[in-house]
Each structure stands twice: as structure tokens, then as C-alpha cells.
Design a protein around this motif. Structure first.
Motif, PDB file in Angstrom:
ATOM      1  N   LEU A  10      19.312  29.406 -18.309  1.00  0.00           N
ATOM      2  CA  LEU A  10      20.508  29.661 -19.283  1.00  0.00           C
ATOM      3  C   LEU A  10      21.627  30.296 -18.236  1.00  0.00           C
ATOM      4  O   LEU A  10      22.724  29.869 -18.483  1.00  0.00           O
ATOM      5  CB  LEU A  10      20.226  30.788 -20.355  1.00  0.00           C
ATOM      6  CG  LEU A  10      21.364  30.804 -21.341  1.00  0.00           C
ATOM      7  CD1 LEU A  10      21.922  29.534 -22.124  1.00  0.00           C
ATOM      8  CD2 LEU A  10      20.935  31.781 -22.244  1.00  0.00           C
ATOM      9  N   GLU A  11      21.337  31.214 -17.442  1.00  0.00           N
ATOM     10  CA  GLU A  11      22.323  31.846 -16.719  1.00  0.00           C
ATOM     11  C   GLU A  11      22.679  30.522 -15.648  1.00  0.00           C
ATOM     12  O   GLU A  11      23.935  30.938 -15.228  1.00  0.00           O
ATOM     13  CB  GLU A  11      21.484  32.936 -15.797  1.00  0.00           C
ATOM     14  CG  GLU A  11      21.621  34.205 -16.455  1.00  0.00           C
ATOM     15  CD  GLU A  11      22.658  34.986 -17.078  1.00  0.00           C
ATOM     16  OE1 GLU A  11      23.578  34.945 -16.311  1.00  0.00           O
ATOM     17  OE2 GLU A  11      22.784  35.244 -18.184  1.00  0.00           O
ATOM     18  N   HIS A  12      21.955  29.916 -15.182  1.00  0.00           N
ATOM     19  CA  HIS A  12      22.349  28.751 -14.357  1.00  0.00           C
ATOM     20  C   HIS A  12      23.424  27.936 -15.006  1.00  0.00           C
ATOM     21  O   HIS A  12      24.490  27.394 -14.252  1.00  0.00           O
ATOM     22  CB  HIS A  12      21.218  28.044 -13.604  1.00  0.00           C
ATOM     23  CG  HIS A  12      21.711  26.879 -12.593  1.00  0.00           C
ATOM     24  ND1 HIS A  12      22.226  26.943 -11.718  1.00  0.00           N
ATOM     25  CD2 HIS A  12      21.609  25.465 -13.120  1.00  0.00           C
ATOM     26  CE1 HIS A  12      22.555  25.948 -11.043  1.00  0.00           C
ATOM     27  NE2 HIS A  12      22.027  24.965 -11.844  1.00  0.00           N
ATOM     28  N   HIS A  13      22.801  27.377 -16.095  1.00  0.00           N
ATOM     29  CA  HIS A  13      23.935  26.754 -17.074  1.00  0.00           C
ATOM     30  C   HIS A  13      25.260  27.436 -17.191  1.00  0.00           C
ATOM     31  O   HIS A  13      26.307  26.798 -17.161  1.00  0.00           O
ATOM     32  CB  HIS A  13      23.230  26.500 -18.416  1.00  0.00           C
ATOM     33  CG  HIS A  13      24.137  25.561 -19.409  1.00  0.00           C
ATOM     34  ND1 HIS A  13      24.436  24.184 -19.102  1.00  0.00           N
ATOM     35  CD2 HIS A  13      24.799  26.041 -20.512  1.00  0.00           C
ATOM     36  CE1 HIS A  13      25.222  23.831 -19.895  1.00  0.00           C
ATOM     37  NE2 HIS A  13      25.411  24.797 -20.887  1.00  0.00           N
ATOM     38  N   LYS A  14      25.164  28.730 -17.517  1.00  0.00           N
ATOM     39  CA  LYS A  14      26.546  29.445 -17.570  1.00  0.00           C
ATOM     40  C   LYS A  14      27.546  29.306 -16.516  1.00  0.00           C
ATOM     41  O   LYS A  14      28.609  29.223 -16.525  1.00  0.00           O
ATOM     42  CB  LYS A  14      26.344  30.838 -18.202  1.00  0.00           C
ATOM     43  CG  LYS A  14      25.727  30.719 -19.655  1.00  0.00           C
ATOM     44  CD  LYS A  14      25.515  32.522 -19.943  1.00  0.00           C
ATOM     45  CE  LYS A  14      24.898  32.745 -21.259  1.00  0.00           C
ATOM     46  NZ  LYS A  14      24.600  33.930 -21.860  1.00  0.00           N
ATOM     47  N   ARG A  15      26.826  29.557 -15.290  1.00  0.00           N
ATOM     48  CA  ARG A  15      27.531  29.604 -14.096  1.00  0.00           C
ATOM     49  C   ARG A  15      27.902  28.077 -13.704  1.00  0.00           C
ATOM     50  O   ARG A  15      29.220  28.202 -13.230  1.00  0.00           O
ATOM     51  CB  ARG A  15      26.561  29.970 -12.862  1.00  0.00           C
ATOM     52  CG  ARG A  15      26.297  31.526 -12.760  1.00  0.00           C
ATOM     53  CD  ARG A  15      25.646  31.706 -11.481  1.00  0.00           C
ATOM     54  NE  ARG A  15      24.450  32.542 -12.144  1.00  0.00           N
ATOM     55  CZ  ARG A  15      23.121  32.100 -11.529  1.00  0.00           C
ATOM     56  NH1 ARG A  15      23.085  31.302 -10.742  1.00  0.00           N
ATOM     57  NH2 ARG A  15      22.380  33.141 -12.096  1.00  0.00           N
ATOM     58  N   GLU A  16      27.400  27.329 -14.021  1.00  0.00           N
ATOM     59  CA  GLU A  16      27.730  25.879 -14.065  1.00  0.00           C
ATOM     60  C   GLU A  16      29.091  25.458 -14.767  1.00  0.00           C
ATOM     61  O   GLU A  16      30.171  25.007 -14.483  1.00  0.00           O
ATOM     62  CB  GLU A  16      26.734  24.877 -14.204  1.00  0.00           C
ATOM     63  CG  GLU A  16      25.923  24.577 -13.056  1.00  0.00           C
ATOM     64  CD  GLU A  16      26.364  24.024 -11.824  1.00  0.00           C
ATOM     65  OE1 GLU A  16      27.128  23.133 -11.813  1.00  0.00           O
ATOM     66  OE2 GLU A  16      26.148  24.731 -10.943  1.00  0.00           O
ATOM     67  N   VAL A  18      31.059  27.675 -15.932  1.00  0.00           N
ATOM     68  CA  VAL A  18      32.194  28.792 -15.430  1.00  0.00           C
ATOM     69  C   VAL A  18      32.699  27.917 -14.346  1.00  0.00           C
ATOM     70  O   VAL A  18      33.834  27.774 -14.083  1.00  0.00           O
ATOM     71  CB  VAL A  18      31.719  29.900 -14.977  1.00  0.00           C
ATOM     72  CG1 VAL A  18      32.688  30.819 -14.242  1.00  0.00           C
ATOM     73  CG2 VAL A  18      31.366  30.963 -16.478  1.00  0.00           C
ATOM     74  N   ARG A  19      31.959  27.392 -13.418  1.00  0.00           N
ATOM     75  CA  ARG A  19      32.396  26.871 -12.174  1.00  0.00           C
ATOM     76  C   ARG A  19      33.506  25.597 -12.503  1.00  0.00           C
ATOM     77  O   ARG A  19      34.321  25.279 -11.906  1.00  0.00           O
ATOM     78  CB  ARG A  19      31.351  26.539 -11.306  1.00  0.00           C
ATOM     79  CG  ARG A  19      31.361  26.865 -10.140  1.00  0.00           C
ATOM     80  CD  ARG A  19      30.164  26.258  -9.099  1.00  0.00           C
ATOM     81  NE  ARG A  19      29.110  27.383  -9.194  1.00  0.00           N
ATOM     82  CZ  ARG A  19      27.818  27.175  -9.322  1.00  0.00           C
ATOM     83  NH1 ARG A  19      27.229  26.019  -8.850  1.00  0.00           N
ATOM     84  NH2 ARG A  19      26.837  28.104  -9.381  1.00  0.00           N
ATOM     85  N   GLU A  20      32.820  24.665 -13.551  1.00  0.00           N
ATOM     86  CA  GLU A  20      33.578  23.418 -14.028  1.00  0.00           C
ATOM     87  C   GLU A  20      34.767  24.027 -14.603  1.00  0.00           C
ATOM     88  O   GLU A  20      35.926  23.261 -14.440  1.00  0.00           O
ATOM     89  CB  GLU A  20      32.610  22.673 -15.065  1.00  0.00           C
ATOM     90  CG  GLU A  20      31.441  22.065 -14.359  1.00  0.00           C
ATOM     91  CD  GLU A  20      30.676  21.306 -15.555  1.00  0.00           C
ATOM     92  OE1 GLU A  20      30.974  21.005 -16.360  1.00  0.00           O
ATOM     93  OE2 GLU A  20      29.508  20.844 -14.925  1.00  0.00           O
ATOM     94  N   ALA A  21      34.819  25.104 -15.500  1.00  0.00           N
ATOM     95  CA  ALA A  21      35.912  25.439 -16.094  1.00  0.00           C
ATOM     96  C   ALA A  21      36.828  26.038 -15.010  1.00  0.00           C
ATOM     97  O   ALA A  21      38.184  25.677 -15.240  1.00  0.00           O
ATOM     98  CB  ALA A  21      35.652  26.610 -17.207  1.00  0.00           C
ATOM     99  N   THR A  22      36.533  26.762 -14.087  1.00  0.00           N
ATOM    100  CA  THR A  22      37.444  27.183 -12.866  1.00  0.00           C
ATOM    101  C   THR A  22      38.019  25.960 -12.237  1.00  0.00           C
ATOM    102  O   THR A  22      39.063  25.911 -11.948  1.00  0.00           O
ATOM    103  CB  THR A  22      36.506  27.941 -11.924  1.00  0.00           C
ATOM    104  OG1 THR A  22      36.056  29.273 -12.812  1.00  0.00           O
ATOM    105  CG2 THR A  22      37.501  28.648 -10.783  1.00  0.00           C
ATOM    106  N   ALA A  23      36.956  24.776 -11.669  1.00  0.00           N
ATOM    107  CA  ALA A  23      37.692  23.671 -11.156  1.00  0.00           C
ATOM    108  C   ALA A  23      38.635  23.031 -11.884  1.00  0.00           C
ATOM    109  O   ALA A  23      39.821  22.749 -11.592  1.00  0.00           O
ATOM    110  CB  ALA A  23      36.572  22.804 -10.786  1.00  0.00           C
TER     111      ALA A  23
END
Length: 118
Positions: A10-16, A18-23
Motif C-alpha cells: 500500500l505504501e508503494h502504491h501511495k508513493r506511485e 504521489v509521484r504521478e500526481a507530482t509529474a
């Protein structure tokens, strides 16, 4: 635990996410920056065009003034030419009257000289 049993982090998914949203946010920011730059360039072009149109307006107004002056001078020249034409006609009439008068005087002198003495 949920993460270990399903193999889903779940943490990895949240980071992904967040990364996509940041991009996406960075791309949106770049797009806004490009749009802002285009708006600035468009505004500069518009200001230049307004300046050029103002100069052209002033030039047209000066040209209009010169044409009005030329038109007034042409009207004055037309008046003078018509006045000169009238003067030429008057002078011709006076000249014709003088010629007629001289002819009558000449006829009278000839009559008195040759026919009166006879």
C-alpha cells in the motif's frame, strides 16, 4: 498483515500515486508557464501593433490636412483662373469696341476728305 499476504504494498502504491500526481502537476506548471509566455508575447505584439496603428493614424491625419490645404489652394486657383478668363473676355470686348470706333473714325475721315470736298 495485508501487505504481506496479498503481495500488495500500500505504501508503494501511495508513493506511485504521489509521484504521478507530482509529474502531472509539473507538466501542468510547465504548460501554464508556456501559456503565460505566449500571453506575454501576444501582449507585446498587440502593444507594437497599437503603436504602429497610432503612428499610421497620425500620418493619415497629416496627409488629410495636406490634402485639405491642396484642395483649398486648387479652389483659389480655380477662382483666379475664372477671374482671369472674365478679364480676357472684357479686354477682347474693349479691343473690339476700339477697332470699331477706329474704323468709324477712318470712314468719317475718308468721307470728309474725298466726298465732302466734291
Amino acid at each position: 498483515m495485508f501487505n504481506e499476504t496479498n503481495g500488495y504494498d500500500l505504501e508503494h502504491h501511495k508513493r506511485e500515486v504521489v509521484r504521478e500526481a507530482t509529474a502531472i502537476l509539473e507538466r501542468t506548471g510547465e504548460s501554464i508557464a508556456r501559456s503565460n509566455q505566449i500571453a506575454i508575447e501576444t501582449e507585446e505584439i498587440g502593444n507594437e501593433m497599437i503603436s504602429e496603428l497610432g503612428e499610421q493614424r497620425e500620418s493619415l491625419l497629416r496627409t488629410r490636412g495636406r490634402l485639405e490645404d491642396a484642395n483649398q489652394q486648387l479652389d483659389n486657383a480655380k477662382y483666379l483662373l475664372s477671374k482671369m478668363g472674365r478679364n480676357v473676355i472684357y479686354n477682347k470686348l474693349i479691343l473690339i469696341l476700339i477697332i470699331i470706333l477706329e474704323t468709324l473714325i477712318l470712314i468719317a475721315v475718308i468721307y470728309l476728305r474725298f466726298f465732302k470736298n466734291s
